[in-house]
Enzyme design. Sequence first.
Site, PDB file in Angstrom:
ATOM      1  N   ARG A   1      -4.444   0.929   1.699  1.00  0.00           N
ATOM      2  CA  ARG A   1      -3.446   1.110   2.744  1.00  0.00           C
ATOM      3  C   ARG A   1      -2.758  -0.232   2.956  1.00  0.00           C
ATOM      4  O   ARG A   1      -3.407  -1.282   2.899  1.00  0.00           O
ATOM      5  CB  ARG A   1      -4.062   1.578   4.060  1.00  0.00           C
ATOM      6  CG  ARG A   1      -3.011   1.562   5.172  1.00  0.00           C
ATOM      7  CD  ARG A   1      -3.556   2.038   6.469  1.00  0.00           C
ATOM      8  NE  ARG A   1      -3.718   3.472   6.422  1.00  0.00           N
ATOM      9  CZ  ARG A   1      -3.249   4.293   7.366  1.00  0.00           C
ATOM     10  NH1 ARG A   1      -2.579   3.839   8.380  1.00  0.00           N
ATOM     11  NH2 ARG A   1      -3.479   5.580   7.286  1.00  0.00           N
TER      12      ARG A   1
ATOM     13  N   HIS B   1       1.507   9.286   2.842  1.00  0.00           N
ATOM     14  CA  HIS B   1       0.071   9.305   3.124  1.00  0.00           C
ATOM     15  C   HIS B   1      -0.437  10.613   2.508  1.00  0.00           C
ATOM     16  O   HIS B   1      -0.786  11.547   3.218  1.00  0.00           O
ATOM     17  CB  HIS B   1      -0.129   9.269   4.645  1.00  0.00           C
ATOM     18  CG  HIS B   1      -1.548   9.037   5.078  1.00  0.00           C
ATOM     19  ND1 HIS B   1      -2.551   8.739   4.199  1.00  0.00           N
ATOM     20  CD2 HIS B   1      -2.113   9.063   6.304  1.00  0.00           C
ATOM     21  CE1 HIS B   1      -3.682   8.594   4.867  1.00  0.00           C
ATOM     22  NE2 HIS B   1      -3.441   8.785   6.145  1.00  0.00           N
TER      23      HIS B   1
ATOM     24  N   ARG C   1     -10.313   5.421  10.484  1.00  0.00           N
ATOM     25  CA  ARG C   1     -10.667   6.767  10.028  1.00  0.00           C
ATOM     26  C   ARG C   1     -10.401   6.980   8.541  1.00  0.00           C
ATOM     27  O   ARG C   1     -11.239   7.491   7.814  1.00  0.00           O
ATOM     28  CB  ARG C   1      -9.955   7.833  10.845  1.00  0.00           C
ATOM     29  CG  ARG C   1     -10.925   8.582  11.725  1.00  0.00           C
ATOM     30  CD  ARG C   1     -10.243   9.312  12.847  1.00  0.00           C
ATOM     31  NE  ARG C   1      -9.167   8.537  13.395  1.00  0.00           N
ATOM     32  CZ  ARG C   1      -7.915   8.913  13.392  1.00  0.00           C
ATOM     33  NH1 ARG C   1      -7.574  10.056  12.873  1.00  0.00           N
ATOM     34  NH2 ARG C   1      -6.985   8.147  13.913  1.00  0.00           N
ATOM     35  N   THR C   2      -9.221   6.585   8.100  1.00  0.00           N
ATOM     36  CA  THR C   2      -8.878   6.783   6.684  1.00  0.00           C
ATOM     37  C   THR C   2      -9.825   5.977   5.788  1.00  0.00           C
ATOM     38  O   THR C   2     -10.298   6.452   4.767  1.00  0.00           O
ATOM     39  CB  THR C   2      -7.413   6.377   6.432  1.00  0.00           C
ATOM     40  OG1 THR C   2      -6.600   7.114   7.320  1.00  0.00           O
ATOM     41  CG2 THR C   2      -6.988   6.672   5.002  1.00  0.00           C
TER      42      THR C   2
ATOM     43  N   LYS D   1      -2.891 -15.892   1.650  1.00  0.00           N
ATOM     44  CA  LYS D   1      -2.596 -17.185   1.021  1.00  0.00           C
ATOM     45  C   LYS D   1      -1.255 -17.136   0.289  1.00  0.00           C
ATOM     46  O   LYS D   1      -0.892 -18.070  -0.420  1.00  0.00           O
ATOM     47  CB  LYS D   1      -3.689 -17.529   0.006  1.00  0.00           C
ATOM     48  CG  LYS D   1      -5.034 -17.773   0.629  1.00  0.00           C
ATOM     49  CD  LYS D   1      -6.046 -18.099  -0.469  1.00  0.00           C
ATOM     50  CE  LYS D   1      -7.459 -18.008   0.038  1.00  0.00           C
ATOM     51  NZ  LYS D   1      -8.402 -17.741  -1.032  1.00  0.00           N
TER      52      LYS D   1
END
Lengths: 308, 167
Positions: A106, A134, A56-57, A85
């Site tokens: 995120r 957030h 959603r974000t 890596k």
Amino acid sequence: MPAKSFRDRDVISVKDLTKADIQKILQVAQQLKKKPRPELLKNKVMASLFFEPSTRTRLSFETAMERLGGRVVGFAEAGVSSSSKGESLYDAMKIVGQYVDVIAMRHPVEGSARRAAESTDKPVLNGGDGANQHPTQTLLDLFSIYETQKKLNGLEVAMVGDLKYGRTVHSLASALTHFGARLHFVAPEMLQMPSYILEELKAKKIKYSLHEEIDEVINKVDILYMTRIQKERFTDPLDYERAKDVYVLTKDHLAKVKKNLRVMHPLPRVNEIATEVDATPHAYYFEQAENGLYARQALLALVLGKIK
Amino acid sequence: MKKDIKIEEMKKLRPFRVFAIERGTVIDHIPAGKALTLVKVLKLPAHNKIVTLGLNFKSKKGGQKDIVKVEGKELSQEEVNQVAILVPTATINIIRNYKVADKFKAKMPKMIEKLLVCPNPNCITRQEEVITKFYPAAKKKDEYDFRCHYCERNFPEEEIIAEINNK
């Protein structure tokens, strides 16, 4: 105090934003909701870097950019990024910063967005760093409160559910201190608001009270902010069984509420709001999610200097 | 009465338990039990100077205190900051020519760089090489919480010190 210029600013934590900053973002979000600007960010590129999945974000950030005429590059999970890596986040972000104009990210590690912002001059928008911050969620929450109540000052706001671990309610409570809200916290004792948040409220002279039942507060509040109670938070399964039904909102709860009451929820909802509530005029959680688009558009336009 | 003679000899030695130093630093008013942590954090054994540790002295203000004396070394500003973080109550005496040339209370800096380790295992500073930064906030007089610049969590002094001891 007027809002500082937003151009090239990072938005990492809601604590970095002043009252004037928040008001400015909400004002721009409202403008963009009323009057779309499909060419505003033409020729701008946003990196959408999701080191952990959050559909959603991510879609909200990406749609926000595309609807303003910008383009998006990026990835939706860490497996395809160079971090798999062993490259440091600092190095990875420094390189990405050379390709794009703005970064939305995120990451599961707390403090990662702040660290990423140190590696590049390009603005970084934090779409969630572990259990920490957030800020765009808080901004869309504030925007939704403002839209439904036509003001932010002096509102009665109840927060319900898991208030101990819920990042969204911590940030929202903290942001509402700018606007003199009266706060009601409804949760089982073991999931009540942490003491450091209560200390902050006391220091800012914000009135609050603690409750165990939704009925104790629902008829006097303007906003009822529901959150999910997660089974894994309980050490004793019996405690969960006792708590889970107490914090479910049904149509019956809404019989005597204020007309302007709006029910909000950061989503995903599981069973804490009965679906019968969806059709009532009090339900606002789906519109709230939509508002994420405008809050994120506002931030993109501001940090890229296209709206001053 | 061999035993009594021994006790008398010991009594004569009492003034020597804290002997005067010609030049160096005396850190006084350390709450009892914290001197060992302080010596470790300041890395005093590595300086190759004589360090005298006094534990559980009677404090004039009541209770017990520790004292640390370092010969031939005046603490740097950074070291003074470190003292302030661990023992905000401490008094630092700079000794020159057997006299107290300067005396001041440790002062908590506004920001602490490098020295502290974030107790949050999911903080970026624990996953990658990052110079830590913490902001102290006074809870009461001489009692602080420390907020991590990165993960933004607040930690009480005990948790911060436990991490230093684990280093």
